[in-house]
Scaffold this motif. Sequence first.
Motif, PDB file in Angstrom:
ATOM      1  N   ASN A   2       8.966  19.575  12.550  1.00  0.00           N
ATOM      2  CA  ASN A   2       8.896  18.264  13.202  1.00  0.00           C
ATOM      3  C   ASN A   2       7.601  17.524  12.876  1.00  0.00           C
ATOM      4  N   PHE A  30       3.197   7.176  23.332  1.00  0.00           N
ATOM      5  CA  PHE A  30       3.150   7.162  21.881  1.00  0.00           C
ATOM      6  C   PHE A  30       1.888   6.465  21.373  1.00  0.00           C
ATOM      7  N   ALA A  46      11.858  15.182  21.434  1.00  0.00           N
ATOM      8  CA  ALA A  46      12.624  14.802  22.622  1.00  0.00           C
ATOM      9  C   ALA A  46      14.115  15.001  22.397  1.00  0.00           C
ATOM     10  N   ALA A  47      14.579  14.654  21.196  1.00  0.00           N
ATOM     11  CA  ALA A  47      16.002  14.800  20.876  1.00  0.00           C
ATOM     12  C   ALA A  47      16.425  16.261  20.818  1.00  0.00           C
ATOM     13  N   GLN A  87       7.303  12.783  18.465  1.00  0.00           N
ATOM     14  CA  GLN A  87       7.760  12.860  19.851  1.00  0.00           C
ATOM     15  C   GLN A  87       9.255  12.573  19.976  1.00  0.00           C
ATOM     16  N   GLN A  88       9.724  11.612  19.205  1.00  0.00           N
ATOM     17  CA  GLN A  88      11.149  11.289  19.268  1.00  0.00           C
ATOM     18  C   GLN A  88      12.010  12.442  18.760  1.00  0.00           C
ATOM     19  N   ARG A  89      11.559  13.085  17.682  1.00  0.00           N
ATOM     20  CA  ARG A  89      12.310  14.239  17.163  1.00  0.00           C
ATOM     21  C   ARG A  89      12.334  15.372  18.179  1.00  0.00           C
ATOM     22  N   PRO A 137       4.688   8.816  17.392  1.00  0.00           N
ATOM     23  CA  PRO A 137       6.001   8.424  17.908  1.00  0.00           C
ATOM     24  C   PRO A 137       7.168   9.150  17.263  1.00  0.00           C
ATOM     25  N   ALA A 138       7.153   9.277  15.936  1.00  0.00           N
ATOM     26  CA  ALA A 138       8.270   9.921  15.246  1.00  0.00           C
ATOM     27  C   ALA A 138       8.382  11.386  15.639  1.00  0.00           C
ATOM     28  N   ARG A 165       8.394  11.388  30.786  1.00  0.00           N
ATOM     29  CA  ARG A 165       7.760  10.252  30.144  1.00  0.00           C
ATOM     30  C   ARG A 165       6.879  10.739  29.008  1.00  0.00           C
ATOM     31  N   ARG A 166       6.852   9.969  27.943  1.00  0.00           N
ATOM     32  CA  ARG A 166       6.037  10.315  26.795  1.00  0.00           C
ATOM     33  C   ARG A 166       5.259   9.083  26.367  1.00  0.00           C
ATOM     34  N   TYR A 209       9.153  19.796  24.605  1.00  0.00           N
ATOM     35  CA  TYR A 209       8.236  18.970  25.360  1.00  0.00           C
ATOM     36  C   TYR A 209       6.795  19.268  24.947  1.00  0.00           C
TER      37      TYR A 209
END
Length: 325
Positions: A50, A6, A288-289, A284-286, A281-282, A3-4, A293
């Motif tokens: 990132n 944002f 995560a992909a 974390q999304q990068r 958010p951006a 879980r993250r 972590y």
Amino acid sequence: MQRRHFIHTAAAAAVVSSLPGLAMAQDTSRALRIIVPFPAGGATDMVPRNMQDVLPKLLGGQAVVIENKAGAGGSIGMAEIARATDGVTFGIATLSTHGVNPAVFKKLPYDATKDFVGVTEIVKAPGVIVINPKLIPVKTFAEFVAYLKANPGKVSYATPGNGTIGHMWGVQFLKSTGTEMNHIPYRGAGPAINDVLGGQVPVYFDQVAASLPHIKAGKMRALAVSWHERLDVLPDVPTYAQTGHPDLNDPSWFGLVAPKNTPAAQVERVQKAIVAALQDPAVQQRMAAQGLYPSGTSSAAFTKQIASEVAKMKKVAAAANIQID
């Protein structure tokens, strides 16, 4: 399932500016320089990039420049960071540069514990063992181990270089599984991956981040990852612990360090900006992909962590009789 949480960049910036000692006027006329001691395209390079678009906002408009200074298992870049006296040069430290290198190299142009101050651990990075499926006709970890035992010494594995964490993971894998392979060191993750994709070397050890696009594309087959549970990005790939090798399950990490004489206020300022960037958010999304972590530890905690990692890796290297001239 990881879980993250944002928060918006603007909110993160507000957090930074409200912290004691960080709202003071800062010299933002000179760019913040972040040296990556490995080539572009690898996992180490991905970590600061990132955050590159977010950090200037969190640093009061200060530009952020990322430079790749590769060679000698990260030693060339780390030595340049250690020598810097301008107050704006920082560098990406890894388990290789600040754990493995001091343990396996007789001589280094830097001292991992004396020449730097830890700024923050940025991310944890699960490791992975991958194969070129066109060269080795197996689908599972158990099948791969059986293949190696049937072909002792006939298979080679690539790593980002001598003394990198990929090298240590390879050595530990061979010891844990009782198999034999030949080590082929490269000058970074990018060149190593290229040769695995090109069919020159069939096996590769490194962080998930660098290999993930090729795994997703079916050009590489992941056999196991070093993490406490299966990864969201690779749900069908078991952890090493699940294959019966829990001793291989420790992940790697990436962090930011500064030369030892960097003003404490500057270290704190950059540390807070990195921690805030990790909540964007951006970003974390990068991450995560890519199978990264976010952490965001304190300077004191990361400095202590580096000393602990050096001590731990010296024990691993001594047990495996690894030393590089």
